[in-house]
Design an enzyme around this catalytic site. Structure first.
Site, mmCIF file in Angstrom:
data_model
loop_
_atom_site.group_PDB
_atom_site.id
_atom_site.type_symbol
_atom_site.label_atom_id
_atom_site.label_comp_id
_atom_site.label_asym_id
_atom_site.label_seq_id
_atom_site.Cartn_x
_atom_site.Cartn_y
_atom_site.Cartn_z
ATOM 1 N N SER A 207 50.444 17.460 -70.385
ATOM 2 C CA SER A 207 51.258 17.695 -71.574
ATOM 3 C C SER A 207 51.230 19.184 -71.928
ATOM 4 O O SER A 207 50.520 19.974 -71.312
ATOM 5 C CB SER A 207 50.745 16.872 -72.771
ATOM 6 O OG SER A 207 49.449 17.298 -73.158
ATOM 7 N N GLY A 208 52.012 19.554 -72.933
ATOM 8 C CA GLY A 208 51.980 20.913 -73.452
ATOM 9 C C GLY A 208 52.361 21.968 -72.435
ATOM 10 O O GLY A 208 53.230 21.771 -71.580
ATOM 11 N N ASP B 245 37.573 15.756 -64.859
ATOM 12 C CA ASP B 245 37.028 16.466 -66.022
ATOM 13 C C ASP B 245 36.634 17.859 -65.547
ATOM 14 O O ASP B 245 35.738 18.001 -64.710
ATOM 15 C CB ASP B 245 35.813 15.711 -66.561
ATOM 16 C CG ASP B 245 35.155 16.389 -67.749
ATOM 17 O OD1 ASP B 245 35.534 17.539 -68.081
ATOM 18 O OD2 ASP B 245 34.240 15.779 -68.333
ATOM 19 N N VAL B 246 37.296 18.894 -66.062
ATOM 20 C CA VAL B 246 37.051 20.249 -65.551
ATOM 21 C C VAL B 246 35.659 20.759 -65.878
ATOM 22 O O VAL B 246 35.230 21.772 -65.310
ATOM 23 C CB VAL B 246 38.111 21.247 -66.074
ATOM 24 C CG1 VAL B 246 39.504 20.850 -65.613
ATOM 25 C CG2 VAL B 246 38.048 21.388 -67.591
ATOM 26 N N ASN C 148 44.321 26.076 -67.374
ATOM 27 C CA ASN C 148 45.024 25.834 -68.630
ATOM 28 C C ASN C 148 44.295 24.838 -69.524
ATOM 29 O O ASN C 148 44.494 24.848 -70.737
ATOM 30 C CB ASN C 148 46.437 25.325 -68.322
ATOM 31 C CG ASN C 148 47.156 24.808 -69.545
ATOM 32 O OD1 ASN C 148 47.493 25.570 -70.447
ATOM 33 N ND2 ASN C 148 47.379 23.494 -69.589
ATOM 34 N N THR D 234 53.797 22.816 -78.947
ATOM 35 C CA THR D 234 53.137 21.745 -78.203
ATOM 36 C C THR D 234 52.423 20.820 -79.185
ATOM 37 O O THR D 234 52.224 21.171 -80.354
ATOM 38 C CB THR D 234 52.088 22.320 -77.224
ATOM 39 O OG1 THR D 234 51.006 22.899 -77.993
ATOM 40 C CG2 THR D 234 52.703 23.368 -76.307
ATOM 41 N N PRO D 235 51.996 19.647 -78.732
ATOM 42 C CA PRO D 235 51.230 18.767 -79.623
ATOM 43 C C PRO D 235 49.983 19.445 -80.178
ATOM 44 O O PRO D 235 49.600 19.211 -81.327
ATOM 45 C CB PRO D 235 50.877 17.581 -78.719
ATOM 46 C CG PRO D 235 51.985 17.530 -77.719
ATOM 47 C CD PRO D 235 52.336 18.963 -77.454
ATOM 48 N N MET D 236 49.323 20.305 -79.374
ATOM 49 C CA MET D 236 48.118 20.973 -79.846
ATOM 50 C C MET D 236 48.431 21.921 -81.002
ATOM 51 O O MET D 236 47.751 21.905 -82.040
ATOM 52 C CB MET D 236 47.436 21.746 -78.721
ATOM 53 C CG MET D 236 46.080 22.321 -79.130
ATOM 54 S SD MET D 236 45.295 23.352 -77.860
ATOM 55 C CE MET D 236 46.101 24.932 -78.159
ATOM 56 N N TYR E 258 37.181 28.377 -80.303
ATOM 57 C CA TYR E 258 38.322 28.730 -79.450
ATOM 58 C C TYR E 258 38.341 30.233 -79.189
ATOM 59 O O TYR E 258 38.577 30.682 -78.060
ATOM 60 C CB TYR E 258 39.614 28.283 -80.138
ATOM 61 C CG TYR E 258 40.866 28.420 -79.302
ATOM 62 C CD1 TYR E 258 41.154 27.503 -78.303
ATOM 63 C CD2 TYR E 258 41.780 29.453 -79.533
ATOM 64 C CE1 TYR E 258 42.311 27.605 -77.552
ATOM 65 C CE2 TYR E 258 42.936 29.564 -78.780
ATOM 66 C CZ TYR E 258 43.201 28.638 -77.793
ATOM 67 O OH TYR E 258 44.345 28.751 -77.047
#
Length: 267
Positions: free
Chosen positions: A15-16, A63-64, A90, A192-194, A157
């Site tokens: 997504s995004g 899972d990164v 990303n 984006t949704p985020m 973040y």
């Protein structure tokens, strides 16, 4: 639209921004592997891109932040599509609440940092050796202006994106003399949704077109911006023609301490 060849691996692909990148790179001719945690949503996204573009796609749930999961995912991509020519880091979380550092939940705070920094490191650690062996490859970490300055309400973040900038520079220094390059790309504020979930962007309207992000990363994949390796560029603000014709000097677009004056001993 310039044509690209080779294999791209995009994390956070369901997504995004990741979803836009998958489709944009596929439309330009790349085979694209998408990595995300939600297998069903990822598979749907990659199937949609394949149907729309005719490109080869691959959905790999992983899972990164998990070393074994990343190694298995990259191995599957290499087996199914071939060696990775373009890695786009990303995937990543955002602070759950807009609160100062001392009010943040410690576990969620660390999960945010880990998703970006550990995730980016593990992908680089697994993909870059194969790029070095072939003397060919480009690595892009999706970054943010928040990585270049302190942000009170999104401290995790901000810390994570700063860490990615250091990772990119360290990677670039280690790759000197090779034809493998690394870049930080800030996408701006993409709808984006985020971003819609972040109170910071409530009532915001000056969105960065996702096509601008795709175009910038496609130019990197094509080797048009190699002189910017180890540095920070920004979609929607940086003019591609200017970037192509400019060779940055000194520490421009890199993290450094600003001197307090001519007498600063650390300058």
């Amino acid at each position: 639209m310039p044509r690209l060849t080779g294999v791209a691996l995009v994390t956070g692909a369901s997504s995004g921004i990741g979803r836009h990148l998958v489709e944009g790179l596929a439309a330009r001719g790349m085979a694209v592997a998408g990595v995300a945690r939600n297998a069903d949503r990822l598979r749907t996204a990659m199937d949609e891109v394949a149907a729309a573009t005719g490109a080869r796609t691959l959905a790999v749930a992983a899972d990164v932040t998990d070393r074994a999961s990343v190694e298995d995912a990259v191995g599957e991509v290499r087996e199914q599509l071939g060696p990775v020519d373009l890695l786009v880091n990303n995937a990543g979380l955002i602070d759950e609440y807009e609160v100062p550092v001392w009010e943040a939940d410690p576990d969620q705070w660390w999960d945010v940092v880990s998703s970006h920094v550990r995730g980016g490191f593990l992908l680089c650690r697994t993909v870059v050796p194969w790029m070095v062996l072939r003397n060919r490859g480009r690595v892009v970490s999706i970054n943010s202006g928040m990585g270049a300055r302190g942000v009170a309400e999104y401290s995790a973040y901000s810390v994570a994106k700063t860490g990615l900038m250091r990772l990119t520079e360290s990677l670039t220094l280690g790759l000197e003399g090779s034809d493998v390059r690394a870049f930080d790309v800030a996408p701006g504020v993409v709808d984006t949704p985020m971003t819609r979930a972040m109170p910071k962007w409530a009532n915001f309207t000056d969105w960065t077109p996702p096509e601008a992000v795709v175009e910038l990363i496609a130019a990197i994949a094509a080797g048009e911006l190699d002189q910017w390796s180890g540095r920070f560029v920004r979609a929607g603000k940086d003019d591609l023609d200017v970037l192509r014709s400019t060779t940055p000097e000194d520490a421009s677009r890199q993290l450094r301490l600003a001197p307090y004056g001519d007498a600063d001993p650390l300058a």
